[in-house]
Each structure stands twice: as C-alpha cells, then as structure tokens.
Scaffold this motif. Structure first.
Motif, PDB file in Angstrom:
ATOM      1  N   ALA A  19      -3.977  -1.892  -1.211  1.00 49.50           N
ATOM      2  CA  ALA A  19      -2.788  -2.528  -1.787  1.00 49.50           C
ATOM      3  C   ALA A  19      -2.981  -2.854  -3.259  1.00 49.50           C
ATOM      4  O   ALA A  19      -2.034  -2.790  -4.053  1.00 49.50           O
ATOM      5  N   VAL A  20      -4.211  -3.190  -3.638  1.00 45.19           N
ATOM      6  CA  VAL A  20      -4.495  -3.626  -5.006  1.00 45.19           C
ATOM      7  C   VAL A  20      -4.727  -2.451  -5.960  1.00 45.19           C
ATOM      8  O   VAL A  20      -4.380  -2.529  -7.143  1.00 45.19           O
ATOM      9  N   ASN A  21      -5.310  -1.359  -5.446  1.00 46.98           N
ATOM     10  CA  ASN A  21      -5.651  -0.218  -6.314  1.00 46.98           C
ATOM     11  C   ASN A  21      -4.480   0.266  -7.176  1.00 46.98           C
ATOM     12  O   ASN A  21      -4.645   0.465  -8.382  1.00 46.98           O
ATOM     13  N   PRO A  22      -3.278   0.470  -6.603  1.00 51.34           N
ATOM     14  CA  PRO A  22      -2.164   0.934  -7.449  1.00 51.34           C
ATOM     15  C   PRO A  22      -1.808  -0.066  -8.546  1.00 51.34           C
ATOM     16  O   PRO A  22      -1.452   0.330  -9.657  1.00 51.34           O
ATOM     17  N   PHE A  75      -3.993   8.811  -1.483  1.00 48.10           N
ATOM     18  CA  PHE A  75      -3.801   9.367  -0.132  1.00 48.10           C
ATOM     19  C   PHE A  75      -4.754   8.702   0.854  1.00 48.10           C
ATOM     20  O   PHE A  75      -4.374   8.359   1.985  1.00 48.10           O
ATOM     21  N   ASP A  76      -6.016   8.533   0.442  1.00 44.45           N
ATOM     22  CA  ASP A  76      -7.017   7.929   1.326  1.00 44.45           C
ATOM     23  C   ASP A  76      -6.672   6.475   1.616  1.00 44.45           C
ATOM     24  O   ASP A  76      -6.850   6.003   2.746  1.00 44.45           O
ATOM     25  N   ASP A  77      -6.182   5.754   0.613  1.00 52.43           N
ATOM     26  CA  ASP A  77      -5.807   4.349   0.810  1.00 52.43           C
ATOM     27  C   ASP A  77      -4.675   4.220   1.831  1.00 52.43           C
ATOM     28  O   ASP A  77      -4.692   3.326   2.687  1.00 52.43           O
ATOM     29  N   ILE A  78      -3.694   5.108   1.736  1.00 50.01           N
ATOM     30  CA  ILE A  78      -2.601   5.092   2.713  1.00 50.01           C
ATOM     31  C   ILE A  78      -3.138   5.373   4.116  1.00 50.01           C
ATOM     32  O   ILE A  78      -2.729   4.734   5.096  1.00 50.01           O
ATOM     33  N   ALA A  79      -4.075   6.323   4.214  1.00 50.69           N
ATOM     34  CA  ALA A  79      -4.651   6.676   5.518  1.00 50.69           C
ATOM     35  C   ALA A  79      -5.439   5.512   6.108  1.00 50.69           C
ATOM     36  O   ALA A  79      -5.308   5.211   7.309  1.00 50.69           O
ATOM     37  N   ILE A  80      -6.254   4.844   5.293  1.00 47.51           N
ATOM     38  CA  ILE A  80      -7.047   3.709   5.782  1.00 47.51           C
ATOM     39  C   ILE A  80      -6.141   2.611   6.325  1.00 47.51           C
ATOM     40  O   ILE A  80      -6.337   2.099   7.434  1.00 47.51           O
ATOM     41  N   ALA A  81      -5.159   2.226   5.520  1.00 46.47           N
ATOM     42  CA  ALA A  81      -4.261   1.149   5.937  1.00 46.47           C
ATOM     43  C   ALA A  81      -3.462   1.535   7.180  1.00 46.47           C
ATOM     44  O   ALA A  81      -3.218   0.701   8.061  1.00 46.47           O
ATOM     45  N   SER A  82      -3.076   2.805   7.270  1.00 46.33           N
ATOM     46  CA  SER A  82      -2.249   3.253   8.402  1.00 46.33           C
ATOM     47  C   SER A  82      -3.021   3.322   9.717  1.00 46.33           C
ATOM     48  O   SER A  82      -2.411   3.317  10.792  1.00 46.33           O
ATOM     49  N   THR A  83      -4.344   3.404   9.651  1.00 44.65           N
ATOM     50  CA  THR A  83      -5.137   3.422  10.885  1.00 44.65           C
ATOM     51  C   THR A  83      -5.362   2.017  11.450  1.00 44.65           C
ATOM     52  O   THR A  83      -5.745   1.882  12.613  1.00 44.65           O
ATOM     53  N   THR A 110       0.832  -1.216   0.000  1.00 41.04           N
ATOM     54  CA  THR A 110       0.000   0.000   0.000  1.00 41.04           C
ATOM     55  C   THR A 110       0.859   1.254   0.000  1.00 41.04           C
ATOM     56  O   THR A 110       0.635   2.182  -0.791  1.00 41.04           O
ATOM     57  N   LEU A 111       1.849   1.291   0.885  1.00 41.77           N
ATOM     58  CA  LEU A 111       2.709   2.464   0.986  1.00 41.77           C
ATOM     59  C   LEU A 111       3.531   2.674  -0.285  1.00 41.77           C
ATOM     60  O   LEU A 111       3.622   3.791  -0.806  1.00 41.77           O
ATOM     61  N   ILE A 112       4.101   1.598  -0.797  1.00 43.05           N
ATOM     62  CA  ILE A 112       4.961   1.707  -1.985  1.00 43.05           C
ATOM     63  C   ILE A 112       4.130   2.028  -3.230  1.00 43.05           C
ATOM     64  O   ILE A 112       4.443   2.950  -3.989  1.00 43.05           O
ATOM     65  N   ASN A 118       0.922   3.176  -3.634  1.00 44.76           N
ATOM     66  CA  ASN A 118       0.241   4.477  -3.631  1.00 44.76           C
ATOM     67  C   ASN A 118       1.234   5.625  -3.632  1.00 44.76           C
ATOM     68  O   ASN A 118       0.957   6.691  -4.190  1.00 44.76           O
ATOM     69  N   GLY A 119       2.391   5.404  -3.000  1.00 44.39           N
ATOM     70  CA  GLY A 119       3.444   6.414  -3.051  1.00 44.39           C
ATOM     71  C   GLY A 119       3.904   6.663  -4.482  1.00 44.39           C
ATOM     72  O   GLY A 119       4.122   7.805  -4.891  1.00 44.39           O
ATOM     73  N   PHE A 120       4.046   5.573  -5.265  1.00 43.72           N
ATOM     74  CA  PHE A 120       4.426   5.695  -6.666  1.00 43.72           C
ATOM     75  C   PHE A 120       3.362   6.449  -7.463  1.00 43.72           C
ATOM     76  O   PHE A 120       3.685   7.308  -8.296  1.00 43.72           O
ATOM     77  N   ILE A 121       2.090   6.115  -7.208  1.00 44.87           N
ATOM     78  CA  ILE A 121       0.992   6.790  -7.918  1.00 44.87           C
ATOM     79  C   ILE A 121       1.056   8.297  -7.661  1.00 44.87           C
ATOM     80  O   ILE A 121       0.972   9.115  -8.585  1.00 44.87           O
ATOM     81  N   ILE A 122       1.198   8.677  -6.389  1.00 44.46           N
ATOM     82  CA  ILE A 122       1.249  10.100  -6.020  1.00 44.46           C
ATOM     83  C   ILE A 122       2.466  10.771  -6.647  1.00 44.46           C
ATOM     84  O   ILE A 122       2.375  11.886  -7.180  1.00 44.46           O
ATOM     85  N   LEU A 123       3.624  10.090  -6.600  1.00 44.19           N
ATOM     86  CA  LEU A 123       4.860  10.650  -7.149  1.00 44.19           C
ATOM     87  C   LEU A 123       4.745  10.877  -8.654  1.00 44.19           C
ATOM     88  O   LEU A 123       5.104  11.945  -9.161  1.00 44.19           O
ATOM     89  N   VAL A 124       4.218   9.870  -9.358  1.00 40.76           N
ATOM     90  CA  VAL A 124       4.102   9.965 -10.813  1.00 40.76           C
ATOM     91  C   VAL A 124       3.167  11.101 -11.211  1.00 40.76           C
ATOM     92  O   VAL A 124       3.473  11.899 -12.108  1.00 40.76           O
ATOM     93  N   ILE A 125       2.016  11.197 -10.552  1.00 41.16           N
ATOM     94  CA  ILE A 125       1.052  12.256 -10.873  1.00 41.16           C
ATOM     95  C   ILE A 125       1.617  13.633 -10.528  1.00 41.16           C
ATOM     96  O   ILE A 125       1.412  14.603 -11.256  1.00 41.16           O
ATOM     97  N   LYS A 126       2.374  13.723  -9.432  1.00 44.28           N
ATOM     98  CA  LYS A 126       2.973  15.000  -9.036  1.00 44.28           C
ATOM     99  C   LYS A 126       4.059  15.440 -10.020  1.00 44.28           C
ATOM    100  O   LYS A 126       4.137  16.612 -10.400  1.00 44.28           O
ATOM    101  N   GLU A 127       4.880  14.489 -10.436  1.00 44.41           N
ATOM    102  CA  GLU A 127       6.035  14.814 -11.268  1.00 44.41           C
ATOM    103  C   GLU A 127       5.658  15.085 -12.725  1.00 44.41           C
ATOM    104  O   GLU A 127       6.333  15.870 -13.396  1.00 44.41           O
ATOM    105  N   GLU A 128       4.605  14.448 -13.225  1.00 49.48           N
ATOM    106  CA  GLU A 128       4.280  14.543 -14.644  1.00 49.48           C
ATOM    107  C   GLU A 128       3.116  15.491 -14.885  1.00 49.48           C
ATOM    108  O   GLU A 128       1.979  15.201 -14.519  1.00 49.48           O
ATOM    109  N   SER A 129       3.395  16.620 -15.495  1.00 51.10           N
ATOM    110  CA  SER A 129       2.364  17.639 -15.721  1.00 51.10           C
ATOM    111  C   SER A 129       1.267  17.171 -16.676  1.00 51.10           C
ATOM    112  O   SER A 129       0.142  17.651 -16.611  1.00 51.10           O
TER     113      SER A 129
END
Length: 318
Positions: A287-290, A69-77, A39-41, A43-54
């Motif tokens: 974990a599956v969404n990304p 972001f929401d998926d990371i929050a759910i899993a982290s709770t 989940t962390l890896i 979703n982190g990649f998804i966020i990074l790719v969307i942030k970096e690529e205009s």
C-alpha cells in the motif's frame, strides 16, 4: 488418526485471525480493507502510468512495474481471506487451499525481495556508472532479472508444501494466525518436523542474508560515489533518488525479520503482536510503495497529474 499415512488427518484448518483480539475483528477489518484498496488503486496507477508513457520505458520503471504487480499479488493472497474472517466469521480453510495460500504468500515475498535487489543494482549502475547505464541494463537483462526473481521464489518455496504433505495432524487444526504461514502450519503437526523447520530456516536465512547483503553492498558503493561528487546539489539529487528505495526496504525487512525471529526465539511475545507484525509486512509495503515512489519520483508524479486531467477532459467533452 491415519497412522503412518502421508494423507493429512484433517481436511481443513481453522484460522483464528488475530489471537486475543477476536472481539475487535470488525474494527481491524477497516485498516485491512483500506490498505488493500490503497494497494489496488496505487499500484494500478503505477502500472497504468508506466504502460501509457513511453518515456518511462526504462529499466528503473520496468522494475517498479514488476514490483507493483507483485505487491498486488501479495495483498490479494492474504487480504480477502482476512476480510472473510473479520466480516463473515469464515474461519475454516481447506487443507490444500491453505497450502496454496502459504506457497503463494512466501513465493511472492521472495520475489519482492529479489526485485528490491534488482532495483538496488539499477541505482548502483545509474549513479556509479552513468555513462554505461544503457549498455549494462538492457531490456533483455531486465527481463532475465525478472524471470530469475520469479523462478527463485517459485522453486525455493515449492518443497515447503510438499514436505507438509508428509506430516500428520492428530489433534490440532487451529492455526493461531490470520493466514496460512509456513511455521504456523508446521507447528500443528504431531509427527517429526525437523526437516520442515530446517528447510524453512534455510530458505529464510539464505534469502534475507543474500538479498540484504547485496542491497547493502550496492548502497555502500552508491554512498562512496555520491560523496565524491563536488556539487552539493548533485549529491542531494543522487541521494534523493535512493531515498524511496531505502524506505521500502526498511518497511519490508524490519517486520519480516521480527516475525521470523518471533517464531524461533520470541516465546514471550504476545501472539496478537506477532500476528499484527506478520500482517504488516504483507499489507503495508504494497500500500505504501506507490505513495513513496509516486511522491519521490518526479516523472511519475507529473505524469499521474497529466493522465488524470487528460482523462477528465475526455469525459467532459463527451
């Protein structure tokens, strides 16, 4: 015993984990840890790719970023607390900490459901009204939909811990669950829980019926538009863009509906089966969404490769 006081009788609860499978907790920690890391890896990649690529700064990818972001929050709770139980036998959780976890789990779950509705609306506009896509789904509208999603979850769940604060806990403080879930906590009270149960059912049904209804309506309209297309390739491409979203919806709603119904009518369902399903809908979708979106979305798949090799080249040059 505190009589009619609104202060709880216990200062803490005891989280069992997976009832009936306590001897396997060490083994069960492996998939939980794996799913959390994924989940962390992912979703982190998804966020990074969307942030970096205009080129990905579009409504569909903004919604996908919010979902990540929401998926990371759910899993982290939930996952860290479960690993504490499985690895360290740390079963005791403070009363207020338990209520905070319960509030966050249900809030983030409702936010996720709202984001799926927003993503279904995005696909509806993109396929049914492609010429007006940029004028309908503007950046301000995307932000408003995100704010509404968060506000709805936060406001709807807020009465749950406040109502639980009014209950008394006389003899039972053992929660037969792996995390603090609303009904699991309410069932332990020795005072009248009619209002708590009724409000819990109202929230669950209103969210599930409204969101599934809106998503279903969107996809009925999408399918009608797709099958009116003359080109077979165009139909295949249009359906392909929706396949990832439909997979995510099924993964989230089926286990959550099972857990909801088991609390009310599933008396014969073994506790271990119920808790495993209740855990699945919190840990598996994040974990599956990304993976689903990364495989099905060509732009993300290509950009992950580009970013990976770009960073690899930078490291090799240094």
């Amino acid at each position: 015993m505190l009589g009619n006081s609104t202060i709880p009788s216990f200062s803490s609860f005891f989280l069992v984990g997976i009832p009936g499978l306590e001897v396997f907790h060490c083994w069960l920690s492996i998939p939980v840890c794996f799913l959390y890391a994924l989940t962390l890896i992912g979703n982190g990649f998804i966020i990074l790719v969307i942030k970096e690529e205009s080129s990905l700064h579009q409504p569909m990818f903004f919604f996908l970023c919010m979902l990540a972001f929401d998926d990371i929050a759910i899993a982290s709770t939930t996952a860290p607390r479960m690993l504490d139980i499985f690895w360290l036998d740390a079963h005791v959780i403070g009363f207020d900490v338990c209520l905070a976890q319960m509030y966050l789990v249900h809030t983030f779950s409702i936010i996720e459901s709202a984001l799926l509705v927003a993503m279904a609306f995005d696909r509806y506009v993109a396929i049914c009204h492609p010429l007006h896509y940029t004028t309908i789904l503007t950046t301000p509208l995307v932000i408003k939909l995100g704010v509404i999603s968060v506000a709805r979850g936060a406001i709807m769940v807020l009465p749950c811990p406040l109502l639980i604060k009014q209950l008394r806990y006389c003899t039972q403080n053992v929660i037969r669950h792996a995390y603090c879930e609303h009904m699991a906590v309410v069932k332990l009270a020795c005072s009248d829980t009619y209002i708590n149960r009724s409000y819990g059912i109202f929230v669950a049904l209103s969210v599930i019926l409204l969101d599934i209804g809106l998503i279903s309506l969107s996809y009925v309209k999408i399918l009608q538009a797709v099958f009116r297309l003359s080109s077979k390739d165009a139909r295949s491409k249009a359906l392909g863009t929706c396949a990832a979203h439909i997979c995510t919806i099924l993964i989230i709603y089926i286990p959550s509906l099972f857990s909801f119904l088991t609390h009310r009518i599933g008396k014969r369902v073994p506790p271990s089966v119920h808790i495993i399903f209740a855990t699945i809908y919190l840990l598996v979708p994040p974990a599956v969404n990304p993976l689903v979106y990364g495989v099905k979305t060509k732009q993300i798949r290509e950009l992950v490769v580009i970013l990976f090799f770009r960073r690899k080249d930078k490291v090799s040059k240094h």
